[in-house]
Design a protein around this motif. Structure first.
Motif, PDB file in Angstrom:
ATOM      1  N   ASP A   1     -67.890 -99.612  23.613  1.00 47.91           N
ATOM      2  CA  ASP A   1     -67.619-100.781  22.770  1.00 47.91           C
ATOM      3  C   ASP A   1     -67.191-100.389  21.351  1.00 47.91           C
ATOM      4  O   ASP A   1     -67.253-101.198  20.430  1.00 47.91           O
ATOM      5  N   VAL A   2     -66.767 -99.140  21.185  1.00 52.87           N
ATOM      6  CA  VAL A   2     -66.299 -98.659  19.876  1.00 52.87           C
ATOM      7  C   VAL A   2     -64.805 -98.379  19.947  1.00 52.87           C
ATOM      8  O   VAL A   2     -64.346 -97.666  20.849  1.00 52.87           O
ATOM      9  N   ARG A   3     -64.056 -98.957  19.017  1.00 55.25           N
ATOM     10  CA  ARG A   3     -62.607 -98.739  18.965  1.00 55.25           C
ATOM     11  C   ARG A   3     -62.259 -97.562  18.059  1.00 55.25           C
ATOM     12  O   ARG A   3     -62.945 -97.322  17.064  1.00 55.25           O
TER      13      ARG A   3
ATOM     14  N   THR B   1     -56.161 -95.011  10.197  1.00 47.66           N
ATOM     15  CA  THR B   1     -56.233 -95.630   8.875  1.00 47.66           C
ATOM     16  C   THR B   1     -55.415 -94.829   7.874  1.00 47.66           C
ATOM     17  O   THR B   1     -55.194 -93.627   8.062  1.00 47.66           O
TER      18      THR B   1
ATOM     19  N   TYR C   1     -66.955 -93.992  10.082  1.00 48.50           N
ATOM     20  CA  TYR C   1     -67.395 -94.876  11.165  1.00 48.50           C
ATOM     21  C   TYR C   1     -67.945 -96.145  10.542  1.00 48.50           C
ATOM     22  O   TYR C   1     -68.752 -96.081   9.606  1.00 48.50           O
ATOM     23  N   ASN C   2     -67.488 -97.285  11.033  1.00 49.99           N
ATOM     24  CA  ASN C   2     -67.950 -98.571  10.526  1.00 49.99           C
ATOM     25  C   ASN C   2     -68.880 -99.212  11.556  1.00 49.99           C
ATOM     26  O   ASN C   2     -68.414 -99.682  12.603  1.00 49.99           O
TER      27      ASN C   2
ATOM     28  N   THR D   1     -70.459-101.956  11.355  1.00 50.64           N
ATOM     29  CA  THR D   1     -70.365-103.413  11.379  1.00 50.64           C
ATOM     30  C   THR D   1     -69.417-103.902  12.467  1.00 50.64           C
ATOM     31  O   THR D   1     -69.759-104.804  13.252  1.00 50.64           O
ATOM     32  N   ASP D   2     -68.208-103.311  12.513  1.00 50.12           N
ATOM     33  CA  ASP D   2     -67.257-103.731  13.552  1.00 50.12           C
ATOM     34  C   ASP D   2     -67.091-102.680  14.648  1.00 50.12           C
ATOM     35  O   ASP D   2     -66.205-102.796  15.498  1.00 50.12           O
ATOM     36  N   LYS D   3     -67.942-101.663  14.617  1.00 52.81           N
ATOM     37  CA  LYS D   3     -67.949-100.600  15.626  1.00 52.81           C
ATOM     38  C   LYS D   3     -66.555 -99.988  15.804  1.00 52.81           C
ATOM     39  O   LYS D   3     -65.953-100.038  16.870  1.00 52.81           O
ATOM     40  N   THR D   4     -66.082 -99.365  14.725  1.00 53.44           N
ATOM     41  CA  THR D   4     -64.792 -98.681  14.773  1.00 53.44           C
ATOM     42  C   THR D   4     -64.913 -97.276  14.208  1.00 53.44           C
ATOM     43  O   THR D   4     -65.597 -97.060  13.207  1.00 53.44           O
TER      44      THR D   4
ATOM     45  N   ASN E   1     -62.742 -94.861  12.361  1.00 54.78           N
ATOM     46  CA  ASN E   1     -61.500 -94.901  11.597  1.00 54.78           C
ATOM     47  C   ASN E   1     -61.064 -93.483  11.255  1.00 54.78           C
ATOM     48  O   ASN E   1     -61.748 -92.787  10.501  1.00 54.78           O
TER      49      ASN E   1
END
Length: 225
Positions: A55-57, A61, A69-70, A72-75, A77
């Protein structure tokens, strides 16, 4: 010149030197093609998959060394150079950021503690400099404003030191996984480890600089008392 103030200057110079060294190392190791032929994005995808994280994209960037790594929105970057590059440096940074995603997925305690402080620090950072400035200007009248400012600044210092084990753990996870999956050779492992060490040193110096600044404000407060 007070000791905390001198230490701040020394740490500022050290921070500049470490940032320069990190960029130099990254540039050097970016010229070495990765034996496995994987790009940073592919390394990240494999590491997430190996840890059953779906579930991490992974996104690209802008900028250089803007990787993060964010939660909050599971990304994850990855900067443009890391995302597409096939080098030891790109693999190390991509795996390191995925190390944070693994921490998040496994509820790593220090990351949870750090994340819990973020909302408070976001609110505090807006007005803390003004409180500290006002506290110094009002010292002859009252020490309370400066005391409040010091307490708030202490939170940012705490955050800086909590960040250290989070960063070192992410690097440890990254290097262990890359070795296990054969992403890097022995020589490439040494490069990846070196690049991540210099990246970690930027956080170490930042934490020490925050502590020195805190001590500087405390020394002003104690002299007034």
């Amino acid at each position: 010149m007070s000791s905390p103030y001198l230490l701040i200057i020394v740490l500022m110079i050290a921070s500049w030197g470490i940032q320069w060294r990190l960029r130099s190392k990254f540039k050097q190791y970016s010229l070495v093609p990765l034996h496995s032929g994987l790009s940073g994005a592919e390394v990240a995808a494999k590491m997430l998959a190996d840890h059953n994280i779906h579930d991490v994209r992974i996104i690209s960037t802008d900028g250089q060394l803007t990787d993060h790594y964010n939660p909050t929105d599971k990304t994850v970057n990855l900067s443009e150079g890391v995302y597409a590059e096939r080098s030891a440096a790109a693999a190390a940074i991509a795996a390191h950021e995925c190390g944070h995603a693994v921490q998040h997925a496994t509820a790593y305690s220090m990351l949870q503690f750090r994340s819990a402080l973020v909302p408070t620090l976001s609110a505090v950072s807006r007005f803390m400099p003004w409180i500290l400035m006002g506290g110094i200007l009002l010292l002859r009248t009252s020490v309370i404003p400066l005391g409040v400012g010091i307490a708030l600044f202490a939170l940012t210092t705490l955050f800086s030191f909590i960040t250290l084990p989070v960063e070192f753990d992410a690097s440890r996870r990254a290097l262990a996984w890359m070795d296990k999956r054969g992403v890097v050779t022995v020589q490439e492992h040494a490069m990846a480890k070196d690049a991540l060490w210099w990246a970690a040193m930027t956080y170490v110096v930042a934490a020490l600089a925050s502590l020195a600044t805190l001590l500087y404000y405390v020394s002003i407060f104690m002299r007034r008392r």
